[in-house]
Design a protein around this motif. Structure first.
Motif, PDB file in Angstrom:
ATOM      1  N   LEU A  56       0.826  -1.208   0.000  1.00  0.00           N
ATOM      2  CA  LEU A  56       0.000   0.000   0.000  1.00  0.00           C
ATOM      3  C   LEU A  56       0.859   1.256   0.000  1.00  0.00           C
ATOM      4  N   LEU A  57       1.966   1.219   0.740  1.00  0.00           N
ATOM      5  CA  LEU A  57       2.880   2.361   0.762  1.00  0.00           C
ATOM      6  C   LEU A  57       3.650   2.467  -0.553  1.00  0.00           C
ATOM      7  N   GLU A  58       4.135   1.348  -1.068  1.00  0.00           N
ATOM      8  CA  GLU A  58       4.923   1.321  -2.305  1.00  0.00           C
ATOM      9  C   GLU A  58       4.121   1.825  -3.504  1.00  0.00           C
ATOM     10  N   THR A  59       2.851   1.467  -3.569  1.00  0.00           N
ATOM     11  CA  THR A  59       2.011   1.869  -4.704  1.00  0.00           C
ATOM     12  C   THR A  59       1.442   3.272  -4.542  1.00  0.00           C
ATOM     13  N   GLY A  60       1.639   3.875  -3.374  1.00  0.00           N
ATOM     14  CA  GLY A  60       1.105   5.213  -3.141  1.00  0.00           C
ATOM     15  C   GLY A  60      -0.354   5.212  -2.729  1.00  0.00           C
ATOM     16  N   THR A  61      -0.931   4.032  -2.523  1.00  0.00           N
ATOM     17  CA  THR A  61      -2.316   3.951  -2.070  1.00  0.00           C
ATOM     18  C   THR A  61      -2.426   4.512  -0.658  1.00  0.00           C
ATOM     19  N   LEU A  62      -1.496   4.139   0.183  1.00  0.00           N
ATOM     20  CA  LEU A  62      -1.397   4.661   1.551  1.00  0.00           C
ATOM     21  C   LEU A  62      -0.227   5.640   1.553  1.00  0.00           C
ATOM     22  N   LEU A  63      -0.501   6.899   1.862  1.00  0.00           N
ATOM     23  CA  LEU A  63       0.516   7.939   1.770  1.00  0.00           C
ATOM     24  C   LEU A  63       1.333   8.104   3.036  1.00  0.00           C
TER      25      LEU A  63
END
Length: 153
Positions: A56-63
């Protein structure tokens, strides 16, 4: 690396599944929860939660993670919503300038008479007055309307 089935076929963006959404919802309620606590609550392995958070962090979904404070934490803080009208094709330039202002906590495009909506937060009325003047001086902004947020109900 994410599997192709996890990406939107039109945009190529990562699409969170049900478990991802449940992890995000849990973090919204308790951003300090440990991996073990989240795993126990959702009935999955700790490693699964770690892997999902990493993705989620890597894909930018979770900022990122933020601290939430009581509504009355800073009694002098000023919050407002500003509706902004942009002239011609200068929207991208205006957005770029507005995003550089730390007092603007969120910026949205919209439809109707206004082009943008800005969520403004300032430490006090003097700072609020300064930021309003700065925004109104940005080339490409033709009109604005600002409403102070008085209390949450």
């Amino acid at each position: 690396m994410t599997r192709s089935s996890e990406r939107d076929k039109h945009t190529g963006r990562y699409v969170p599944d049900d478990l991802d959404r449940r992890i995000i919802a849990y973090l919204r309620a308790d951003g300090r929860a440990s991996l073990s606590k989240i795993a126990d609550a959702l009935g999955v392995a700790r490693g699964t939660v770690q892997g999902r958070l990493d993705r989620l962090l890597e894909t930018g979904t979770l900022l990122g993670f933020t601290a939430r404070v009581r509504e009355d934490y800073d009694a002098n803080a000023v919050r407002a919503v500003m509706m902004i009208e942009v002239v011609g094709k200068s929207t991208t330039q205006v957005i770029r300038k507005l995003r550089g202002m730390t007092e603007i906590h969120a910026l949205h495009t919209t439809n109707g008479n206004w082009d943008l909506v800005a969520d403004i937060r300032a430490d006090n009325l003097s700072e609020f007055d300064r930021i309003l003047r700065e925004i109104r001086l940005i080339d490409g902004i033709s009109n604005s309307e600002t409403s102070l947020l008085l209390s949450s109900v």
